[in-house]
Every structure is written in structure tokens, then in C-alpha cells.
Scaffold this motif. Structure first.
Motif, short mmCIF file in Angstrom:
data_model
loop_
_atom_site.label_atom_id
_atom_site.label_comp_id
_atom_site.label_asym_id
_atom_site.label_seq_id
_atom_site.Cartn_x
_atom_site.Cartn_y
_atom_site.Cartn_z
N ASP A 1 47.66 45.52 45.63
CA ASP A 1 46.89 44.57 46.48
C ASP A 1 45.90 43.76 45.65
N GLY A 2 45.18 44.46 44.77
CA GLY A 2 44.17 43.79 43.95
C GLY A 2 44.80 42.77 43.01
N ASP B 1 36.13 46.07 34.29
CA ASP B 1 35.83 47.01 35.39
C ASP B 1 36.95 48.05 35.35
N PRO B 2 36.65 49.33 35.47
CA PRO B 2 37.76 50.29 35.41
C PRO B 2 38.76 50.13 36.56
N MET B 3 38.29 49.68 37.75
CA MET B 3 39.16 49.72 38.93
C MET B 3 39.35 48.34 39.55
N LEU B 4 40.60 48.02 39.86
CA LEU B 4 40.92 46.82 40.64
C LEU B 4 41.61 47.34 41.90
N ALA B 5 40.86 47.44 42.99
CA ALA B 5 41.41 48.08 44.20
C ALA B 5 41.85 47.01 45.20
N THR B 6 40.97 46.62 46.15
CA THR B 6 41.33 45.49 47.02
C THR B 6 41.32 44.19 46.22
N GLY B 7 40.54 44.20 45.12
CA GLY B 7 40.40 43.00 44.29
C GLY B 7 39.18 42.17 44.68
N GLY B 8 38.50 42.59 45.75
CA GLY B 8 37.35 41.81 46.23
C GLY B 8 36.26 41.63 45.18
#
Ligand code: PRP
Ligand code: URA
Length: 215
Positions: free
Chosen positions: A171-172, A137-144
Motif C-alpha cells: 500500500d505504501g 525511515d525504517p517503515m513505509l506502511a500506509t505511506g502517509g
């Protein structure tokens, strides 16, 4: 790759080519075509690092000069699992490095208000539990989203799981290392923070929209 504050299971691929290409991705004026190509290229470069521990064996080859026993991959079974939609942008890059990998799809979207991930699709190769899993996945933001995807793969019996992202927020990373301490995380950059909408800052915006031109 250098040591970092997140521990030995987090690998930040601080290669000049990755950093250069990420900077172009971050530019809001980068076209959809260039964005898509760069996501694939960075995916390929991070795969190079993420496959560094693949088991090897040897085989006999006949060179034009003589016979020689030389290294070859031991044929580990790998599955790349993109988190839809944006993860699809990385599949081609991984497959160019590991052409025999199978592909499983997991569809997730974040509720824009609660930021909670929702699974809407999951289709895996039959023997998924026997494979080494590379969730992309390109993005790991909150990690949810990644947390839910990893849990889904574990429910399906997978034990050997890696997560590959282009840009991660602290955070993620913390969420994944807390809930899945054994999962190896590979990322191109760790950014500063998340904004109030759960977007990575400075980040690159909405990866799915930029890959597919939906905004
Ligand atoms: C994006 C991104 C990740 C997720 C990351 O997908 O591709 O899957 O958000 O955010 P999180 O770490 O806070 O869960 P999105 O939900 O926007 O769906 P899309 O891929 O269809 O655009
Ligand atoms: N998803 C994205 O596409 N971008 C972000 O910055 C955060 C989540």
C-alpha cells in the motif's frame, strides 16, 4: 536487485546480508541494543545501492609506482532527512557511507486512530533545495508519513528525492509511486499487507519503540 511489480523506480535490495539482518530485526526477542545496531547496519547496506548512480569524475593521484588518473565522486551535495523518530536510527549508517552529507530533520507522528501523519518539527540545511535528498525511515506502511515528508521537501524546492526504508507494505509503495512517480524508493523487503492498526505484517512491530526502547 531484481525487477518487481512496482516498476523501475522501486528498488528492492534483495542481498543476503540485508535479508539475514532483517530476520533478526523481525524477531520480537531481539534486544534494543541489537535492534539499533542492525537498523544502522542495514541502513549502510541499502545506502550502498541507493548511491550507485552518484556522478563521478576523475582526478590525478600519485601512487607509489606512478601517476594515474582515477575515479572519484563528483562531489554531489547530499542531505539525509530522517523522519522522526524512527528515521534517526538510519542516519548513522548513511553517514558512515556518505560522511559529508548534511542532515535535515522532519518530525512526524501518525494519529493512532486515523493513521493520518502530523508534522511537528522541520529543520533543514539552508541550501536544501540544491541538494540530493535521501529521506530515511525504517517503515513505509500506509505511506502517509513518507508522502507528507516528500511533499514538504518539494515545497522547499527539492527536486531530486530518494526514499529509503527497511520494510515496506505494498500500500505504501503504491501511494508513493502514485503521488511522487519520480521518487526512487529503496527498501530491504516488501511485506505482505497491513493489519487493521496500520502495522506491517509480518513486519517488525513499532520501529521507533524498538529503536528507543519506549515500550
Ligand atoms: C512510524 C514509522 C513511519 C510511519 C510509517 O512512525 O517510523 O514514520 O510510522 O507509517 P505510515 O507509512 O502509515 O505513515 P510513527 O508515526 O509510529 O512515529 P515514531 O517514529 O515516533 O515511532
Ligand atoms: N510504523 C511502524 O513502526 N511499524 C509498522 O509496522 C507500521 C508503522
Amino acid at each position: 536487485m531484481k525487477a518487481n511489480e512496482f516498476g523501475e523506480h522501486v528498488h528492492i535490495v534483495d542481498h543476503p546480508l540485508v535479508a539475514h539482518k532483517l530476520t533478526i530485526l523481525r524477531d520480537k526477542n531481539t534486544s534494543v541494543k541489537d535492534f539499533r545496531e542492525l537498523v544502522s547496519e542495514i541502513g549502510m547496506l541499502i545506502t550502498y545501492e541507493a548511491t550507485r548512480d552518484l556522478p563521478m569524475t576523475t582526478k590525478l593521484v600519485e601512487t607509489p609506482i606512478c601517476e594515474a588518473v582515477e575515479p572519484t565522486l563528483a562531489g554531489k551535495k547530499i542531505a539525509v532527512v530522517p523522519i522522526l523518530r524512527a528515521g534517526l536510527g538510519l542516519v548513522d549508517g548513511v553517514l558512515r557511507m556518505v560522511p559529508s552529507a548534511r542532515v535535515g530533520h522532519i518530525g512526524m507522528f501518525r494519529d493512532e486512530e486515523t493513521l493520518e501523519p502530523h508534522t511537528y518539527f522541520c529543520k533543514m540545511p539552508k541550501d536544501i533545495a540544491e541538494r540530493e535528498i535521501m529521506i530515511v525511515d525504517p517503515m513505509l506502511a500506509t505511506g502517509g508519513s513518507a508522502d507528507a515528508a516528500i511533499s514538504e521537501m518539494k515545497r522547499r524546492g527539492c527536486r531530486n528525492i530518494k526514499l529509503m526504508v527497511l520494510v515496506a507494505a505494498p500500500d505504501g509503495i503504491r501511494l508513493i509511486t502514485k503521488n511522487h512517480p519520480e521518487v526512487e524508493i529503496y527498501c530491504g523487503a516488501v511485506d505482505d499487507h497491513l493489519n487493521e492498526h496500520g502495522y506491517i505484517v509480518p513486519g517488525l512491530g513499532d520501529a521507533g519503540d524498538r529503536i528507543f526502547g519506549t515500550k
